[in-house]
Design an enzyme around this catalytic site. Structure first.
Site: not given
Ligand code: AMP
Ligand code: TRP
Length: 336
Positions: A112, A199, A202
């Site tokens: 990041k 990955k 968002k």
């Molecule tokens: P975040 O959007 O970074 O707050 O992620 C929230 C949750 O979604 C966390 O448990 C992440 O590990 C999971 N997560 C985020 N992006 C992915 C992805 N591309 N594939 C699987 N899990 C994800």
């Protein structure tokens, strides 16, 4: 007694199909077996610049999506992180026993901070982006959670949380439960549709790279159909050599609960067009009912009631733990 579990998602944009598969789908399955706490990590999202109105919308939107996806507020405590001030309070205490070297090793920080620096050569990286894992540790340790359901990318943060808990327990006596991550066996890392070596995220500036749960349905279908694959035309699961197609097979498999081998067999000899078309239908069928429920929930008083009750319940537990911690560390004053 049911074991306790906690997880959160950052309110930094509409959640993606990756979040749904890697996190939310599992919350729904786990809510019957565990005492589940799920929160909106708004404090985490301000580690990178946010615009006020957008952030306010994203927080409420994520809460509404939790309910629209099937989290049951009768079973789950749903709350907003910043409405439970004990998170920031404990995080400061933990930061004081977190080593610089530990935080410097965090890959999410490295990624990041690099991408912020890339998008603006003069960007200043906030200190919060660096100390963020200590806040995440506080989120978890406040609640005596035994398990933390997350996607693969959070494994390193969980490892740090465990180290911080053990360090505190060694110095001050048993205080925290040392938590374990629960990482799904399939779909823990859904990849970008335009660059399947990264990955799905968002916060990716390329809208085509991710599917948002609130994208118009035709857009969702289009994004799947135009996902980057390869040109050899053979349906096979091979993440190394065919990362794009393998990612699509994973999505197909988790959403239909069918094995990848079974799906490969069904599509052997078919072109990618037919496979992608069918997958687009499956994704749309998964998301459509969520979108139908979402709008009503977003504008409802019910949502505020759920979040009020959630904050109250979380504060009660968090306060008990924080008082214990402050006492062990020797903060505040001992009354005469
Ligand atoms: P975040 O959007 O970074 O707050 O992620 C929230 C949750 O979604 C966390 O448990 C992440 O590990 C999971 N997560 C985020 N992006 C992915 C992805 N591309 N594939 C699987 N899990 C994800
Ligand atoms: N850091 C997580 C992410 O980026 C979100 C998060 C914050 C979290 N606090 C948490 C997840 C506590 C699990 C438990 O995905």
């Amino acid at each position: 007694m049911k074991k306790r579990m906690i997880s959160g998602i950052q309110s930094s944009g509409t959640i993606t199909l990756g979040n749904y598969i890697g996190a939310i789908q599992n919350f729904i399955e786990l809510q019957n077996e565990y005492e589940l706490f799920v929160f909106i990590a708004d404090l985490h999202s301000i580690t990178v610049p946010q615009e006020r109105k957008t952030l306010q919308h994203n927080i409420r939107s994520l809460a509404a999506l939790y309910l629209a996806c099937g989290l049951d507020p009768e079973k789950v405590t749903i709350f907003i992180q910043s409405e439970v001030p004990q998170h920031t309070q404990l995080s400061w205490i933990l930061e004081c026993s977190t080593y610089m070297g530990e935080l410097e090793r965090m890959t999410q920080f490295k990624d990041k901070s690099r991408s912020q620096a890339d998008s603006n050569m003069n960007a200043s990286i906030g200190v919060g982006l660096f100390t963020y894992p200590a806040l995440m540790a506080a989120d978890i340790l406040l609640y005596d959670a035994t398990f933390v359901p997350v996607g693969e990318d959070q494994k390193q943060h969980l490892e740090l949380t465990r180290n911080l808990a053990q360090r505190f327990n060694n110095k001050h006596g048993d205080t925290f439960i040392v938590p374990e991550p629960i990482i799904p066996t399939a779909g823990a890392r859904i990849m970008s549709l335009t660059d399947p070596t990264r990955k799905m995220s968002k916060s990716d500036p390329n809208q085509k790279s991710f599917i948002s749960l609130l994208d118009p349905l035709p857009t969702i279908a289009k994004k799947i159909k135009s996902a980057v694959t390869d040109s050899d035309g053979v349906i096979a699961f091979d993440p190394e050599n065919k990362p794009g197609l393998s990612n699509l097979l994973t999505i197909y498999s988790v959403l239909t609960k069918r094995s990848i081998a079974d799906i490969v067999l069904e599509y052997t000899g078919c072109g990618y067009g037919k496979f992608k078309g069918d997958l687009a239908d499956i994704v749309v069928q998964t998301i459509e009912p969520i979108q139908q429920r979402y709008q009503t929930i977003y504008n409802s008083e019910l949502l505020d009631n759920v979040l009020d009750a959630g904050a109250q319940n979380a504060q009660r537990l968090a306060n008990r733990k924080l008082t214990k911690v402050q006492n062990k560390v020797g903060l505040g004053r001992k009354r005469k």
